[in-house]
Every structure is written in C-alpha cells, then in structure tokens.
Motif scaffolding. Structure first.
Motif, PDB file in Angstrom:
ATOM      1  N   ASN A  47       0.859  -1.186   0.000  1.00 41.11           N
ATOM      2  CA  ASN A  47       0.000   0.000   0.000  1.00 41.11           C
ATOM      3  C   ASN A  47       0.896   1.238   0.000  1.00 41.11           C
ATOM      4  O   ASN A  47       1.840   1.324   0.778  1.00 41.11           O
ATOM      5  N   GLU A  49       0.418   5.303   0.409  1.00 37.72           N
ATOM      6  CA  GLU A  49      -0.521   6.357   0.757  1.00 37.72           C
ATOM      7  C   GLU A  49       0.073   7.702   0.347  1.00 37.72           C
ATOM      8  O   GLU A  49       1.225   8.001   0.660  1.00 37.72           O
ATOM      9  N   LYS A  97      -9.003   7.707   0.737  1.00 37.59           N
ATOM     10  CA  LYS A  97      -9.061   7.305   2.138  1.00 37.59           C
ATOM     11  C   LYS A  97      -9.662   8.396   3.010  1.00 37.59           C
ATOM     12  O   LYS A  97     -10.419   8.129   3.921  1.00 37.59           O
ATOM     13  N   THR A 123      -6.174  12.275   0.964  1.00 38.61           N
ATOM     14  CA  THR A 123      -5.296  11.152   1.287  1.00 38.61           C
ATOM     15  C   THR A 123      -5.827   9.971   0.505  1.00 38.61           C
ATOM     16  O   THR A 123      -6.974   9.554   0.694  1.00 38.61           O
ATOM     17  N   THR A 125      -4.955   6.009  -1.298  1.00 36.23           N
ATOM     18  CA  THR A 125      -4.145   4.811  -1.163  1.00 36.23           C
ATOM     19  C   THR A 125      -4.104   4.067  -2.481  1.00 36.23           C
ATOM     20  O   THR A 125      -5.154   3.867  -3.115  1.00 36.23           O
TER      21      THR A 125
END
Length: 129
Positions: A47, A49, A97, A123, A125
């Motif tokens: 992941n 971010e 997110k 934000t 991901t």
C-alpha cells in the motif's frame, strides 16, 4: 472536473502563488504533493498512501467583491470535493481514504492578498501486488 473557462490548474512544490495571470472570472487550482508513505500490507500486497493538498484560489477586486463571490466560490469548492468522492475516481487499485476541507476566509487574509482561498487535503491509497 469541469472547471470552466479561465481556470488554471498547476502543480507546485511551493506555497506562494501568483494570481495575476488568472482572469477575474477564473480560479487557480494548485496541486501540491505533501507526503508519501509505504506499507507492506501482506506478502504480496503493498500500500502506498499519498497526501495531496489542492488549493483553490480566486482573486477579488476588494473586500466587498469577496463577500459577493463567497457563495459561488465555496459552491465551486464543494463541487470539487464531491468530484473526488465519486466512485469512478476510486478504481484501478486507488481508493480515496480521507478528504479534509479547510476553508480559509479570514479578514486579514482577504485584506492582505485580496483573494478567496480554500484548501482540500486528499489522502489516497494505491494498492499494488
């Protein structure tokens, strides 16, 4: 996102913006990368971010003009925020997110810069395998 005529979209690493090139009916949308974080979600999945700041600005002639344009300005920003929430933007392993919205509408900011400013922090991901 349909921004209309006279709108300039730019990517910047700096927080000082010049609105002189923006027509009086247009907006300046500055996209500023803020942070990138990597995380191992599993043995096969990573992941990443990203935190991105989207600054929306509009030059005004004077304080009275700012009051008259404020509703239109913040409606534009709300439409932009809704655009980022649409499921169509959240595909291909990318998901939104968090979306934070901090309108800046302080008298001293208006008097100093003669502009309306609003900040959206995204934000997102990205999931890779």
């Amino acid at each position: 996102f349909p921004t209309g005529s006279g709108t300039i979209v730019t990517k910047s690493l700096f927080y000082k913006f010049d609105l002189t090139a923006v027509p009086s009916t247009g907006y300046l949308i500055a996209i500023v990368p803020r942070a990138e974080r990597h995380e191992k979600a599993s043995r096969v999945q990573d992941n990443t971010e990203y935190e991105i700041q989207v600054d929306v600005m509009r030059k005004v002639a004077d304080i009275a003009a700012a009051d008259a344009l404020a509703d239109e300005f913040f409606a534009f920003v709300e439409a932009l925020k809704a655009y980022f929430r649409e499921p169509a933007r959240q595909n291909d392993g990318i998901a939104s997110k968090r979306i934070e919205h901090d309108p800046i509408y302080a008298d001293n900011h208006l008097q100093e810069h003669l502009q309306l400013t609003s900040t959206i922090t995204l934000t997102i991901t990205r999931i890779t395998q």
